[in-house]
Structure formats: structure tokens, C-alpha cells
Scaffold this motif. Structure first.
Motif, PDB file in Angstrom:
ATOM      1  N   ARG A 316       7.340  -5.660   7.115  1.00  0.00           N
ATOM      2  CA  ARG A 316       7.910  -4.716   6.534  1.00  0.00           C
ATOM      3  C   ARG A 316       7.068  -4.011   5.468  1.00  0.00           C
ATOM      4  O   ARG A 316       7.611  -2.798   4.499  1.00  0.00           O
ATOM      5  CB  ARG A 316       9.310  -4.835   6.301  1.00  0.00           C
ATOM      6  CG  ARG A 316      10.022  -5.173   6.996  1.00  0.00           C
ATOM      7  CD  ARG A 316      11.459  -5.993   6.928  1.00  0.00           C
ATOM      8  NE  ARG A 316      12.079  -5.728   7.798  1.00  0.00           N
ATOM      9  CZ  ARG A 316      13.738  -6.893   7.395  1.00  0.00           C
ATOM     10  NH1 ARG A 316      13.880  -7.239   6.645  1.00  0.00           N
ATOM     11  NH2 ARG A 316      14.754  -6.532   8.539  1.00  0.00           N
ATOM     12  N   GLY A 317       5.488  -4.365   4.813  1.00  0.00           N
ATOM     13  CA  GLY A 317       5.429  -4.280   4.182  1.00  0.00           C
ATOM     14  C   GLY A 317       4.670  -5.578   3.168  1.00  0.00           C
ATOM     15  O   GLY A 317       4.806  -6.541   3.651  1.00  0.00           O
ATOM     16  N   ALA A 318       3.341  -4.821   2.552  1.00  0.00           N
ATOM     17  CA  ALA A 318       2.527  -6.347   1.987  1.00  0.00           C
ATOM     18  C   ALA A 318       3.532  -6.768   1.115  1.00  0.00           C
ATOM     19  O   ALA A 318       4.252  -6.313   0.086  1.00  0.00           O
ATOM     20  CB  ALA A 318       1.299  -5.913   1.552  1.00  0.00           C
ATOM     21  N   SER A 319       3.725  -8.403   0.506  1.00  0.00           N
ATOM     22  CA  SER A 319       3.847  -8.961  -0.703  1.00  0.00           C
ATOM     23  C   SER A 319       3.122 -10.052  -0.872  1.00  0.00           C
ATOM     24  O   SER A 319       3.234 -11.478  -0.175  1.00  0.00           O
ATOM     25  CB  SER A 319       5.668  -9.368   0.687  1.00  0.00           C
ATOM     26  OG  SER A 319       6.249 -10.138  -0.688  1.00  0.00           O
ATOM     27  N   MET A 320       3.288 -10.449  -1.923  1.00  0.00           N
ATOM     28  CA  MET A 320       2.053 -11.519  -2.082  1.00  0.00           C
ATOM     29  C   MET A 320       4.053 -12.621  -2.961  1.00  0.00           C
ATOM     30  O   MET A 320       4.710 -11.996  -3.407  1.00  0.00           O
ATOM     31  CB  MET A 320       1.498 -11.257  -3.498  1.00  0.00           C
ATOM     32  CG  MET A 320       0.276 -11.978  -4.208  1.00  0.00           C
ATOM     33  SD  MET A 320      -0.828 -11.413  -5.109  1.00  0.00           S
ATOM     34  CE  MET A 320      -0.152 -11.199  -6.913  1.00  0.00           C
ATOM     35  N   VAL A 321       2.985 -13.860  -2.568  1.00  0.00           N
ATOM     36  CA  VAL A 321       3.823 -14.786  -3.232  1.00  0.00           C
ATOM     37  C   VAL A 321       3.073 -15.710  -3.887  1.00  0.00           C
ATOM     38  O   VAL A 321       1.412 -16.300  -3.145  1.00  0.00           O
ATOM     39  CB  VAL A 321       4.464 -15.852  -2.605  1.00  0.00           C
ATOM     40  CG1 VAL A 321       5.306 -16.643  -2.311  1.00  0.00           C
ATOM     41  CG2 VAL A 321       5.405 -14.500  -1.388  1.00  0.00           C
TER      42      VAL A 321
END
Length: 418
Positions: A316-321
Motif C-alpha cells: 500500500r506504499g512505503a512506510s519508514m519505521v
């Protein structure tokens, strides 16, 4: 007395901060230099409680310690790590005045006109204030601020290495960066980036950093504007090409000025590789093993034992953690965990926060779970609805839920060996 604001990721991203620039005025230079002498220990214990949100926003590109390029370990650092007065340098050369530094900068630049000249010489006996020269330069194609600073660093130290290493693009957007070794063994980094990481104003900041085998540290910055902030863009590019930046930063005159400074303080041969109590191993790698099923790791950070990040995509799209691991933080527990926090059966404190991102990315939100075990062992995790904090949102919410983030932060893996 309230504790001072602190981004717990700040220590681990001095290398990113150094490349972002900052205002190049003498007041902030002095403020930054004075702040450096307070050292890592005090800064570790600063905790932000502004607006009820812990200061866990990664890469504080606008934090108070962002320097205009000058720091205790070389032109581009924001942490000192020592309050020791530097020892006298063997064979130390005579001092260099601010007028000498300004004249040298003007001599080494291509023909043009100069205005708004300022600087500081090498006369401070304790090395607290960094020598620099700054001019507004016009080669007939528009005004541009150009600045140079000199310093001394410990040869071979981690600070010297970081100063000449290209930053991670996840945190510092730029167009080009090269790191090389010159024939004499000097390390050189040339970065073509921007004054504002979120590109809200398209002011370009190009910089060069040189560290010699003797610990001479020279830095150059240039903009496509008469000032790094609050001035209109006056030309399409900064005036000096990467080759000219290399020639300017490599000029022997700057090494002579560096030799007039006190030597960097001596330190034990073996420097601690991690804060006391923080477990060994890469935080990024540990974080990757704790992710829930269904998310794919697109990229991750390096082998840092205190900070780590991954960029994930669940389709669903990039996500930084990102995760920060700290030890001995009990003294700020009261500021970090208020009446809305929870206490788990094993005594771990948990606080959660949801709000907008703080680094300018359009539509970016930040979710944070802050935990502290008994004994002051702290793990903070934040997730974003974008692959970076400075680029627009790629999805409506982060890829991880708060429940999943809490499970990661409270995992026994963080302190299994600490």
C-alpha cells in the motif's frame, strides 16, 4: 525545572545534521560552539515533552543544534563528546586572524566582487570557537554566500570518518555526493544538496569536507543565494563546481590555519563502540526480524547499535519505521511518561503518540510508542506514512499499527545481551 528538549535520535544522526546546513550567522555559531562543550552525557538526558509528544522525530533537521557546518569534531558535526580542554599542538603555528582568513578566501575564489565579509580567527586559546570566513561572492552571474571553516580532529576517529561519508538519502535528500581519498591520504566528501530537506524553498547548498591524515579539518559551503536562508535565489546553481570546491577545500592555506589550532584532545586507544547497557548488534537488523508478516523490507539502516530504521511496504506504499535504544534513562522517566501512560505487569512504562510529521513532508503523520523498562532501559519506535519524513505521504497511515509497534518495542530481543 523542566528538562531540555531532546531528539533521542539526534546523537545517531549528527552525520545527517551536518549536511543540512543551518544559518551562517555568528550568533548561532557561538551558540552551537558553546553547546558542544556540554557533551553527549547531558544531551542524552534531554527529553522533549512539548505538546505532550516525546521528542522522537528522527533527524532533527531543524533542531537547535543544527550547525552552519561547524562542530567539535570537524566542520560538519553537532556533538563534541568531550569537555576536555585541547592540548597544545606540537609545532603549532602562529595564529591566523579573521582578516587573514577572509583575504585567503577571496584570493582563492575566481575573479568577482565581494561583500558582507565576516569571520573569526584562530585566537581562541581553548579551541571553543571555530575559525571561519564568509563572503557574499558575485562572479557576474548572481550573488552567492560562500563560507569556509577550519578545525582539528582526531585522525582516524569515528568523527573524522563520519565527516567525510555521504549521508543516507533516507534522511538527507541530495542530488549528488562523492567520497574519495586524495593522493596524500586525505578524505574528501563533496555534497550537492539543499538548504531545506523538504525543498520548501529551492535554495541549493553545496559543500565539501576535507580531513587530512594529520587531523586538519576544512569545510566549505556555498549557496545559490546571498544567504542560506531568508534571501531570494539569485542564481540557478552555486558558483563553484565540484572540481572548484575540491580545489578550494584542498588549498594548503587552510591547513596552515588549522595548524594554529590546539590539537584534538587525547582519548583512550579503544573508544566505546556503544553506550553502556545498550546491547550489541545492529538495531536495523533486529528491527527487521521483529516486523509482522505481510510487510516487505525495502531498505534498512546500517550496523548501528543504538539506532536503526527500515523502510517497509505492505503493498500500500512505503512506510519508514525507526527505533532508538537507550540505557540509563531513568532520570527523565517523569518527563516522558505522564498520566496517560500505562505500566505493564513487568514494570515497563508505555506511552503512545499520534500526530503530524515534523520534517515538512506533505501529509506525513508520525506514530510513536515510547517504552522504558525498569532500570531505565528505553526503546522508542516511530512509524510514518511515507518512506522518509521529508517526502509526501505515500499512504494514509503507517504500515504498522500501534499494537504492533508496542510488541516490537517491548520485545526481549533488544536487551537479550545487554
Amino acid at each position: 525545572m523542566p528538562v531540555e528538549e531532546h531528539d533521542p535520535f539526534e546523537d545517531h544522526f549528527a552525520a545527517a545534521l551536518r549536511h543540512t546546513g543551518g544559518t551562517f550567522d555568528t550568533d548561532r555559531l557561538d551558540l552551537a560552539d558553546r553547546g558542544e562543550t556540554r557533551g553527549r552525557t547531558l544531551r542524552r538526558r534531554r527529553a522533549a515533552v512539548t505538546g505532550g509528544v516525546t521528542g522522537v522525530a528522527l533527524v532533527g533537521l531543524g533542531v537547535a543544534l543544527v550547525l552552519p557546518g561547524f562542530g567539535a569534531d570537524g566542520w560538519q558535526h553537532s556533538v563534541a563528546g568531550s569537555t576536555t580542554t585541547p592540548a597544545a599542538s606540537p609545532g603549532r603555528s602562529a595564529g591566523v586572524s579573521k582578516d587573514d582568513l577572509i583575504a585567503t578566501l577571496k584570493k582563492l575564489l575566481p575573479p568577482g566582487t565581494f561583500s558582507q565579509e565576516q569571520g573569526r580567527g584562530t585566537g581562541d586559546p581553548h579551541g571553543r570557537y571555530r575559525p571561519y570566513a564568509q563572503v557574499v561572492y558575485d562572479d557576474g552571474k548572481g550573488k552567492a554566500a560562500v563560507a569556509v571553516s577550519v578545525n582539528r580532529v582526531r585522525p582516524g576517529s569515528s568523527q573524522a570518518l563520519q565527516a567525510t561519508t555521504c549521508p543516507d538519502k533516507v534522511f538527507v535528500p541530495y542530488d549528488a555526493c562523492t567520497a574519495s581519498t586524495l593522493a596524500d591520504g586525505s578524505k574528501l566528501m563533496i555534497l550537492q544538496g539543499y538548504e531545506y530537506p523538504d525543498r520548501r524553498v529551492d535554495t541549493k547548498l553545496w559543500s565539501a569536507q576535507l580531513v587530512t591524515p594529520k587531523g586538519q579539518s576544512i569545510g566549505v559551503q556555498e549557496w545559490n543565494s546571498a544567504a542560506e536562508k531568508d534571501k531570494p535565489i539569485s542564481r540557478s546553481l552555486p558558483p563553484l563546481s565540484p572540481d572548484r570546491l575540491k580545489a578550494l577545500v584542498s588549498a594548503p592555506e587552510w591547513r596552515t590555519a588549522s595548524d594554529a589550532l590546539p590539537a584534538a584532545p587525547r582519548v583512550p586507544t579503544t573508544e566505546p563502540s556503544r553506550p553502556g547497557g545498550v546491547p550489541e548488534g545492529s538495531v536495523s537488523s533486529t528491527l527487521a526480524t521483529l516486523l509482522p508478516k505481510g510487510v516487505r523490507v525495502v531498505s534498512k539502516g546500517g550496523a548501528d547499535s543504538g539506532f536503526g530504521y527500515v523502510v517497509v511496504d505492505d503493498g500500500r506504499g512505503a512506510s519508514m519505521v525507526q527505533v532508538n535504544v537507550q540505557a540509563n534513562m531513568s532520570d527523565v522517566e517523569g518527563q516522558l511518561f505522564g498520566p496517560d501512560s500505562r505500566t505493564l505487569p513487568d514494570g515497563t512504562k508505555v506511552a503512545t503518540h499520534q500526530g503530524p510529521g515534523e520534517k515538512g513532508g506533505e501529509g506525513v503523520v508520525m506514530w510513536t510508542v515510547d517504552t522504558m523498562r525498569t532500570g531505565g532501559r528505553r526503546v522508542v519506535i516511530s512509524a510514518f506514512n511515507s518512506g522518509t519524513q521529508t517526502t509526501p505521504a505515500t499512504r494514509t497511515a503507517p504500515a504498522l499499527t500501534l499494537k504492533q509497534m508496542e510488541a516490537i518495542a517491548t520485545s526481549a530481543k533488544w536487551f537479550a545481551r545487554g
